[in-house]
Write an enzyme that holds these catalytic residues in place. Structure first.
Site, PDB file in Angstrom:
ATOM      1  N   LYS B  75      19.674 -43.884  18.094  1.00  0.00           N
ATOM      2  CA  LYS B  75      18.324 -43.570  18.561  1.00  0.00           C
ATOM      3  C   LYS B  75      17.960 -44.587  19.638  1.00  0.00           C
ATOM      4  O   LYS B  75      18.291 -45.774  19.508  1.00  0.00           O
ATOM      5  CB  LYS B  75      17.356 -43.660  17.378  1.00  0.00           C
ATOM      6  N   SER B 150      10.158 -38.464  14.505  1.00  0.00           N
ATOM      7  CA  SER B 150      10.414 -38.838  15.877  1.00  0.00           C
ATOM      8  C   SER B 150      11.905 -38.906  16.229  1.00  0.00           C
ATOM      9  O   SER B 150      12.256 -38.852  17.403  1.00  0.00           O
ATOM     10  CB  SER B 150       9.801 -40.216  16.144  1.00  0.00           C
ATOM     11  N   SER B 174      10.112 -40.107   9.986  1.00  0.00           N
ATOM     12  CA  SER B 174      10.830 -39.823  11.237  1.00  0.00           C
ATOM     13  C   SER B 174      12.332 -39.635  11.094  1.00  0.00           C
ATOM     14  O   SER B 174      12.996 -39.243  12.050  1.00  0.00           O
ATOM     15  CB  SER B 174      10.565 -40.927  12.266  1.00  0.00           C
TER      16      SER B 174
END
Lengths: 97, 474, 483
Positions: B75, B150, B174
C-alpha cells in the site's frame, strides 16, 4: 449541532484550511450531519468512566540516551519545496523578532 | 502459465522451492498481468527494478525465508527508501522517502519482490477508494463497483492476481472492508503487533498494518513476517510472535461468540442470512457457538468519528509546504502559504476530517466530544474484555453490504457507516480478520472474526477451518 | 507626584516559566545529537523533521533528569505522566504540534527557598514538565525568506512553572538564580543563558497593596540573562503602574523584551493561535514511573548548593559569605573543593581563589570550567607559598604566568628565579655580610636611629634579588642588630 459561520471560520483558521465560498454551505451541512451522528454519544451515561486514549495498557517503551550519526541532511532537503545552503526556506516571517 | 499467478502463496512457494519456476519468471508474469489490468488502477507506482531484484534473488544459493522470491505489493502508505510514497495524495505526489518503513524492510529482508505501490484513499480516509488523488480503483469482480477502501488497491490487486499478497493498513476497517468487497482474506492484527514506523499516520491510536491474501493460511505466513517488536515504535508490543502458520493449521477448539442483538438489526436480508448460514456451517461441523452481548457497540461509529479525526487533524499538520510535499505557487506570505498549500494539496474528504477533528478538540468542545468519545472507547473495550471471558473468537459480518457502485454514496455519514462492524476492533485494539463467506447480488460478502489481544492465531485458525469447509475463497 | 510614591502603592505579582534544556546526549524523541554550533540542519533527523511516518521514542535520560529535579524541589513525581500534543503552526515547528505535557506532568508541586534582601522566602513551583524544543527561524539571512534550521528541534526541555509568589524583580532574579544553581549542580543542564540553554518567560501583574485579587497579567517572552530579567520585569511593572494610574486597564497579552531599548512591547495579538487543542499524544502511551525508581534517584541525588554551603563552613572553616560565593556555581564549587582537599592551608586557598584567581578569570571573561590554570597548578602554587618556597608577590607573578604559558609552577619559579631563600643559615650569612659592609649604618642604628632597620632589610633583599623570605629576614636581622 449547528455549525455557525463563525465556528467554520474559526476551525478553518486553526487548521489552515480555506473553504471556498461556493463550498461553504455544502461543507457546513456535511459537518453538521457528521456531528449529528457523533452526538449519539450523548445517549450513553459515561459518568465515572475513565477515558481511554490508547488501546494498550502496557508501559511505554523507552530508549537509551544514545546518539546515531546517520543524518543525511542533503538527502532529506531534496524533498523541500524551497531550500538554500542547507536551510529550509519559508516566506519571511514578519511578526516575530 | 497464467494459472501460476492465481495460485495461492503456499503453492507458489512450493514451485520456487522446487525450482519449477524462478522468481524472475513469476515476477514477469505478475508484471504482465499488471499491465493487462491497468484499467483497474490498482497501482500508483511500479517498481522499475523488480525484475532485476528477482534475478539477484534467483542467484542466491539457498532459501533464507519462506517467501523468498515472492512478488508482492505494498500500500502506498508505507515509506520505501528512494521510492515515491504518496499516500494517495497530491500533497505527497512527488515525495521520495529517504527511509523505509519497518513493514517494507521486514518483507524486503525476507527477499520478497516489491512489484509496486498500491492505490488507496487519500491518507487512508475513505471506504470506497474514491478519495485517491490518483483516481479510483475498480473492483476486479465488477469494474463498476468499488473495491472498498482505504486499502482498495491492495485488495483489488490480490483479487486480480496482480501480486501474491499485499500489505494494507486498517484504521477503522480499511483492510477488512475491501477484503470483503473483493472476496479475499484480509487481517488486521492486534494494535502494536506490527510496527507503525514508516507507515504514514492517519489516526495513531487506531492505525495498524496488516495483510491481504488469498487465504487465511497465506495471510498467516505473511503476517508472521511483518509482526514483532520494533524499538522505533514505542507503541509496538514486546512479546514473542508465535508460529502463526502452525497455529493456523493446528486443531484448535473454538467457542464462537455471536452478538445476536447486533445481527438481528442487520437491514440487508442477504447479509444477515449469509452470516447466519456461515454460523450454521460452523455449528454443523462441531464448533460451539455462544450468544454474547456487546453493549455500547452501537456507539463505536460516533466515538470513532471523533477520535480518528481528532488524531488526524494533528497528524496532518506537518503537511505545511515547508520541509517536504506540495507547496502552492507564489505565496504572498506565510499564512497564505499554509492555507493555500493545505487547501490545494488535500482533497475534500481529508479536509472535512481535519475540520471535524479540529472542531472536536477546540476550546469548549474538548470534553463534550473528545473526552466523551474516549470514555465510550473505554466502555466498548470493556465489553469485549467481558465477552472474551467466555468465548475464544467473536463472529460478525465484515460489512452491512456488498460492494456498492462507484459514485453511488454521496452522503458522508452513509459512507462512514460502511465501517460499523469493523471499527469496534480498532477502538479496542483487537485483531480481526475478514474472509469470503458468499455473495449478494454477485458481489462477495465477508465474515469477520475478532480475537482477543495478541490472539491472531485463533482467528486465523477458525478462518482456516472455515475455508476448509467452504470454497468462497477459491 | 513622584514615581516613587506611586510605585509604593502597588504590589507586583510575578511568576516565572523557565525552560531548561536538558544536557542529554541525544534528543528527547530521536537519536540525533544535541550538540551546539553544528552546520544548519545537520543534526535534524527524520524524526526531528517530522517526515511522514516517523514516530517518537522517549529518551530515558530525560525522564531521569526531570525526576532528579523533582526530587530536589521536594515535589510529587507522577507515576503515570502523560504526553500531549500542543497544536500550532510555525515554520520551525516541524510537525505542526509540539510534544509537551498538560495533564499529569512528570513533576508536580514543589518549592524552593530563596534569599532576597537578607530575607528567606519559600517560592512555590506549580509543576515541571518535559517537552521538545522547536527549531530556529533566521530572519535576516535572506531578503524575502526566513531560513529554517531544525538542529535545535527535539532538544529536551524541562519547563518549570512557578507560582505567582514573587513580589519584585529582585526576587525573580533570586529565584531564577536558584533554579539555575539547582539544575547545574544536578548536572541536568549547562544552564548557559547566552546559548539559550536556560530561557525564561515572566508573567507580571500588579495589584494595590493589600488586595488579594490578581490583576490582568502580561507575559514577557524569552528573556535571556539574569540582568535582563530584572530590567524587563521592572520596566513592565512601571509600565503597568503608569497605565493603572491613568485609570486604564492592563491588556492581557504577550510582550517581547527588547534589551537594546530596555522596553517590552506587544507581540501582534493572535486571537486564534491561542487555542492549542491539547490532547494526549497517541504515539506515546502514558509513562509508568515506579516509586522504587523515584526513590533510587532520590537517594543518589548529588549534593545541592544549600547542603554544600553548610558543609563547606563546617568542613573547611569558611564563613557563610565565603561559602556562598564559592557555591554560586557548580564549576566554582567543584574547583574549590578539589583545591581544598589537597592544599596544606585552606584559609590561604580561599583567599587566593576568591581574590587573585577570580580576578584573573574575570579579567579574561572566563568561567572556572574553562580556566587555563588547573586546580592542580593552583594547589602546587599554594603549597609553595605555604612552604615559604616563594613569596606572596612572587606567587602573584607565577599565577599570571600560569595563565599565559603552558608551564608548571616549579618551572616558572625556576625560570623566573622566584625561589624564596628561607633557609635561616643562608639568610644569616647574607645578613652578616650586609652588616659588615655597612658599619656606619650599624653604628647609627645602635645609637637609636631605628628607621635604619628598613635600610638593612632593603640591602638584604637587594643582595638576594628579592628572593629572601621577608619573615625570616626580619627575624634574623632583629637578632643580629640587637646583639
Amino acid at each position: 449541532m449547528k455549525i455557525s459561520e463563525d465556528t467554520l471560520k474559526n476551525i478553518s483558521l486553526l487548521s489552515k484550511l480555506e473553504i471556498e465560498k461556493s463550498m461553504k454551505e455544502k461543507i457546513s451541512k456535511e459537518l453538521e450531519s457528521i456531528l449529528l451522528m457523533v452526538d449519539q454519544m450523548n445517549e450513553v451515561d459515561t459518568e465515572n468512566v475513565k477515558p481511554m486514549s490508547h488501546p494498550l495498557s502496557k508501559a511505554q517503551n523507552l530508549r537509551e540516551d544514545l546518539v546515531s550519526e546517520d543524518i543525511e541532511r542533503d538527502e532529506y532537503i531534496k524533498n523541500a519545496p524551497q531550500s538554500d545552503d542547507g536551510y529550509y526556506l519559508s516566506p519571511k516571517v514578519i511578526d516575530q523578532k | 502459465m497464467n494459472d501460476i499467478v492465481s495460485l495461492n502463496l503456499e503453492d507458489q512457494i512450493g514451485l520456487l522451492e522446487k525450482k519449477e519456476i524462478s522468481s524472475y519468471e513469476l515476477t514477469s508474469l505478475y508484471l504482465e498481468n499488471i499491465k493487462e489490468n491497468k484499467d483497474l488502477n490498482c497501482f500508483i507506482s511500479l517498481n522499475e527494478n523488480a525484475l532485476e531484484q528477482a534475478k539477484v534473488i534467483d542467484n542466491l544459493k539457498d532459501r533464507q525465508s519462506p517467501v523468498q522470491g515472492i512478488p508482492i505489493a505494498h500500500k502506498d502508505i508505507f515509506c520505501v527508501k528512494g521510492h515515491k510514497t504518496t499516500c494517495g495524495s497530491k500533497m505527497l505526489e512527488n515525495f521520495i522517502s529517504p527511509y523505509s518503513s519497518t513493514v517494507f524492510e521486514k518483507l524486503d529482508n525476507s527477499k520478497t519482490i516489491m512489484l509496486g505501490k498500491t492505490n488507496m484513499d487519500e491518507f487512508a480516509m475513505g471506504s470506497s477508494n474514491e478519495t485517491s488523488f490518483f483516481g479510483k480503483v475498480k473492483n476486479p469482480i465488477n469494474p463498476l463497483k468499488s473495491p472498498g477502501g482505504s486499502s482498495g488497491g491492495s485488495a483489488a490487486a490480490v483479487k486480480a492476481n496482480l501480486c501474491a499478497f499485499a500489505t494494507g493498513t486498517d484504521t477503522g476497517g480499511s483492510i477488512r472492508q475491501p477484503a470483503s468487497f473483493c472476496g479475499i482474506t484480509g487481517i488486521k492484527p492486534t494494535y502494536g503487533r506490527v510496527s507503525r514506523w514508516g507507515m504514514i499516520a492517519f489516526a495513531s491510536s487506531l492505525d495498524q498494518a496488516g495483510i491481504f491474501a488469498k487465504s487465511a493460511l497465506d495471510s498467516a505466513i505473511a503476517l508472521e513476517i511483518i509482526s514483532g517488536f520494533d524499538e522505533k515504535d514505542s507503541t509496538s508490543i514486546n512479546s514473542k510472535v508465535p508460529n502463526l502458520k502452525e497455529e493456523t493449521i493446528s486443531n484448535m477448539e473454538h467457542s464462537i461468540g455471536v452478538p445476536m442483538e447486533i445481527i438481528e438489526k442487520i437491514e440487508d436480508v442477504n447479509v444477515k442470512n449469509n452470516f447466519l448460514e456461515s454460523i450454521k456451517i460452523l455449528e454443523k461441523n462441531g464448533f460451539k457457538t455462544k450468544q454474547i452481548e456487546l453493549p455500547f457497540l452501537d456507539y463505536s461509529l460516533p466515538s470513532y468519528y471523533v477520535i480518528a479525526p481528532a488524531e488526524c487533524s494533528a497528524n496532518l499538520s506537518r503537511y505545511d509546504g515547508i520541509k517536504f510535499g506540495y507547496r502552492c505557487d507564489n505565496p504572498r506570505d506565510l499564512e497564505d502559504l499554509y492555507v493555500r498549500t493545505r487547501s490545494e494539496g488535500f482533497g475534500e474528504e481529508v479536509k472535512k476530517r481535519i475540520l471535524i477533528g479540529t472542531y472536536c478538540l477546540s476550546a469548549g468542545y474538548f470534553n463534550a466530544y473528545y473526552l466523551k468519545a474516549q470514555k465510550i472507547r473505554a466502555m466498548i473495550t470493556e465489553s469485549f474484555k467481558n465477552a472474551f471471558k467466555n468465548v475464544s473468537v467473536i463472529a460478525m459480518p465484515t460489512c452491512s453490504n456488498g460492494a456498492f457502485e462507484l459514485g453511488s454514496i454521496q452522503d458522508p455519514v452513509k459512507m462512514y457507516e460502511q465501517d460499523i462492524y469493523t471499527i469496534p476492533a480498532n477502538l479496542a485494539g483487537l485483531p480481526a480478520i475478514s474472509i469470503p463467506s458468499g455473495y449478494t447480488e454477485e458481489m462477495p460478502l465477508g465474515l469477520q472474526f475478532i480475537g482477543n489481544h495478541l490472539e491472531e492465531g485463533k482467528i486465523l485458525n477458525i478462518s482456516h477451518q472455515f475455508q476448509k469447509l467452504t470454497d468462497h475463497h477459491v | 507626584m513622584s514615581e516613587k510614591t506611586e510605585y509604593s502603592d502597588w504590589e507586583p505579582v510575578i511568576g516565572l516559566e523557565i525552560h531548561v534544556q536538558l544536557s542529554t546526549e541525544s534528543k528527547i524523541f530521536s537519536n540525533a545529537p544535541t550538540k551546539f554550533g553544528i552546520e544548519q540542519n545537520s543534526q535534524a533527523s527524520i524524526i526531528d523533521l517530522g517526515l511522514p511516518g516517523v514516530l517518537p521514542v522517549l529518551n530515558k535520560k530525560a525522564i531521569e533528569m526531570a525526576v532528579k529535579f523533582g526530587c530536589s524541589i521536594n515535589a510529587e513525581i507522577s507515576n503515570t505522566a502523560i504526553f500531549a500534543r500542543k497544536n500550532y503552526f510555525y515554520p520551525d515547528l516541524p510537525k505542526g504540534y509540539q510534544i509537551s505535557q498538560l495533564d499529569d506532568p512528570i513533576v508536580g508541586q514543589g518549592s524552593v527557598e530563596i534569599e532576597c534582601n537578607e530575607e528567606k522566602k519559600l517560592i512555590g513551583i506549580t509543576r515541571a514538565h518535559l517537552e521538545e524544543d522547536a527549531g530556529k527561524s533566521i530572519h535576516d539571512k535572506y531578503d524575502s525568506s526566513s531560513a529554517i534550521d531544525l538542529n535545535r528541534a527535539g532538544t529536551p526541555l524541562l519547563e518549570i512553572v512557578s507560582e505567582p509568589d514573587l513580589r519584585s524583580a529582585k526576587e525573580a532574579v533570586a529565584y531564577l538564580k536558584k533554579i539555575h544553581s539547582i539544575v547545574t549542580f544536578l548536572d541536568i543542564s549547562d544552564g548557559d543563558m547566552s546559548q539559550g540553554s536556560l530561557r525564561c518567560d515572566a508573567n507580571v501583574s500588579i495589584r494595590k497593596k493589600g488586595e488579594s485579587e490578581f490583576g490582568f497579567r502580561t507575559e514577557i517572552k524569552n528573556i535571556n540573562s539574569f540582568k535582563f530579567v530584572e530590567k524587563a520585569i521592572n520596566f513592565e511593572i512601571l509600565r503597568q503602574i503608569k497605565i493603572k494610574n491613568l485609570n486604564n486597564e492592563i491588556e492581557q497579552e504577550t510582550r517581547l523584551y527588547d534589551s537594546q531599548k530596555n522596553e517590552t512591547r506587544s507581540m501582534r495579538s493572535k486571537e486564534h493561535a491561542n487555542d492549542y487543542r491539547y490532547f494526549p499524544e497517541p504515539d506515546l502511551i502514558p509513562l509508568q514511573i515506579s516509586n522504587e525508581y523515584i526513590e533510587n534517584i532520590r537517594k543518589s541525588l548529588p549534593e545541592l548548593p544549600e547542603q554544600k554551603i553548610s558543609r563547606f563552613c563546617s568542613e573547611y572553616g569558611l564563613s557563610i559569605y565565603e561559602s556562598e560565593i564559592l557555591n554560586s556555581s557548580k564549576g566554582m564549587s567543584n574547583f574549590f573543593e578539589k583545591v581544598a582537599i589537597s592544599v596544606k592551608d585552606v584559609k590561604t586557598a580561599v583567599k587566593w581563589i576568591l581574590g587573585d584567581f577570580s580576578a584573573i578569570l574575570n579579567k579574561n571573561n572566563c568561567l572556572v570550567e574553562d580556566s587555563l590554570i588547573s586546580s592542580s597548578d593552583l594547589i602546587d602554587l599554594l603549597n609553595c607559598l605555604y612552604e615559604n618556597k616563594i613569596s606572596g608577590p612572587a606567587a602573584k607573578k607565577v599565577l599570571e604566568i600560569l595563565w599565559n604559558e603552558d608551564l608548571k609552577v616549579e618551572e616558572i619559579i625556576e625560570k623566573e628565579n622566584l625561589k624564596q631563600i628561607s633557609n635561616e643559615d643562608d639568610i644569616s650569612r647574607i645578613i652578616s655580610e650586609v652588616i659588615s659592609k655597612n658599619p656606619k649604618q650599624l653604628e647609627q642604628f645602635k645609637q637609636g636611629k631605628e628607621k635604619l632597620f628598613g635600610f638593612f632589610v632593603g640591602q638584604v633583599m637587594k643582595t638576594t634579588e628579592g628572593s629572601a623570605d621577608p619573615k625570616v629576614v626580619n627575624k634574623i636581622l632583629k637578632e643580629k642588630l640587637n646583639q
